[in-house]
Design an enzyme around this catalytic site. Structure first.
Site, short mmCIF file in Angstrom:
data_model
loop_
_atom_site.label_atom_id
_atom_site.label_comp_id
_atom_site.label_asym_id
_atom_site.label_seq_id
_atom_site.Cartn_x
_atom_site.Cartn_y
_atom_site.Cartn_z
CD GLU A 131 -2.89 -1.55 5.17
OE1 GLU A 131 -2.77 -2.59 5.84
OE2 GLU A 131 -2.57 -0.43 5.61
CG HIS A 165 -0.46 0.11 2.53
ND1 HIS A 165 -0.24 1.34 3.14
CD2 HIS A 165 -0.12 -0.81 3.45
CE1 HIS A 165 0.20 1.15 4.37
NE2 HIS A 165 0.31 -0.14 4.59
CG ASP A 194 1.86 -3.67 5.38
OD1 ASP A 194 2.63 -2.76 5.76
OD2 ASP A 194 0.63 -3.54 5.34
CG HIS A 208 0.74 3.27 12.57
ND1 HIS A 208 -0.63 3.16 12.67
CD2 HIS A 208 1.07 2.58 11.44
CE1 HIS A 208 -1.09 2.43 11.66
NE2 HIS A 208 -0.08 2.07 10.90
CG ASP A 246 2.74 0.91 7.88
OD1 ASP A 246 2.36 0.30 6.87
OD2 ASP A 246 2.08 0.97 8.93
#
Length: 348
Positions: A207, A63, A230, A318, A177
């Protein structure tokens, strides 16, 4: 090792979920062009790079969207109130620099603000901030000035993150990510010499908000096999016992067994292990109970798609300081290429 300049272009281009057109989509298209037969963009914005073959139809998804923020309100004094797009922890916003995207590849700077600790009540100092307590300061003195700068309700925001080297083998950046996986797909397309497989490299959208791009692109492609590339959690840091680390940096590509969205096809899992052993590719296992990947959408397409996962260990997922190891990235490229070269012989 990693093509640093290519990875830098892919990672630093903007593309919050649903707004991939702001920059990253064009970068990805240009990166794939020399190595595939055709490139299309579907109605949701997925980039589908097709390397034609007469064998089984194989879809590989990474993604290209990233987590971020969206402006929900502009205060009278020019501060921006925001909501998360994807899994954003408000603790990661304080005292950070941001880019507020007012157009494709066009932004104004902002900083994450909060009430200074000097004037907080003692009980407030020991609590994580809530979304009601954080805001973005772009230097505007009024709502009108913020709007003159190009900010609107719905404007999206990313951290001001760059790709940097960290030590001998590590890379730190915003949006590993999952831009690191998009880079791996491009590299695999470049290195893939001979295969009878009909290969679709897909840079998916949205995603981070529910595997939406993978759902529609897999429906359009209707693959015989699916693979999601991923990041996975590398919690190999002080205070985490070994059995909870999920994966470790520098130990190789992680072959996915299960995550919250998919149980990978057991035959594919063992076949990937055999490939890694045969070609002396360092590998580890990935069982992730707290997150999902595009394989979650792909394997449920139509009557079902046998699916696997190729994962890249990453620390501090994240955040604007995600860390990966170049050796793991290289191992992931090698495994991806070998999977595509040998998949016409796979028997389920």
């Amino acid at each position: 090792m990693v093509d640093y300049e290519l990875l830098k272009r892919i990672i630093e281009a903007p593309g919050v979920s649903g707004y991939e057109f702001l920059g990253v989509r064009d970068v990805v298209i240009e990166a794939f062009k020399p190595y595939v037969d055709e490139i299309t963009v579907d109605k949701l914005g997925n980039v589908i790079a097709h390397k034609k073959g007469k064998g089984p139809k194989v879809m590989l998804a990474g993604h290209m969207d990233q987590i971020g923020l969206m402006v929900t309100h502009i205060e009278k004094n020019g501060f921006l109130r925001v909501a998360p797009v994807g899994g954003v922890d408000p603790r990661t916003l304080i005292a950070q620099r941001f880019k507020v995207w007012i157009g494709p590849n066009e932004f104004v700077y902002g900083v994450g603000g909060s009430v200074p600790p000097h004037i907080q009540k003692p009980e407030q100092r020991n609590k994580a901030p809530t979304w009601d307590q954080v805001f973005i300061d772009i230097g505007a003195e009024s709502k009108e000035e913020a709007e003159e700068m190009g900010v609107r309700i719905g404007t999206v925001i990313t951290w001001d993150g760059r790709l940097e080297r960290l030590g001998k083998h590590r890379l730190v950046s915003i949006a590993h990510d999952d831009r690191i996986a998009v880079y791996i797909l491009v590299e695999a397309a470049r290195q893939l010499a001979e295969t009878d497989a009909d290969v679709y490299f897909v840079a998916t959208v949205q995603e981070e908000v529910g595997l939406r791009g993978a759902k529609v692109s897999s429906f359009g492609i209707d693959p015989d096999y699916g693979f999601a590339l991923d990041v996975t959690i590398a919690a190999d840091v002080p205070g985490t016992p070994e059995h909870k680390q999920i994966s470790q940096l520098g130990k190789g590509v992680a072959i996915k067994i299960m995550d919250r969205s998919v149980i990978c096809h057991p035959t594919i899992v063992r076949w990937m292990e055999e490939i890694a052993k045969k070609h002396e590719i360092p590998y580890q296992w990935d069982i992730l109970t707290g997150g999902g990947t595009d394989a979650g959408a792909i394997h449920l397409n139509k009557a079902g798609v046998p699916s696997g996962g190729i994962s890249i260990p990453a620390r501090y997922i994240h955040s604007n300081t995600e860390v990966v190891d170049e050796r793991d990235v290289d191992a992931a490229v090698k495994l991806t290429v070998k999977v595509l070269e040998e998949i016409p012989e796979l028997k389920l």
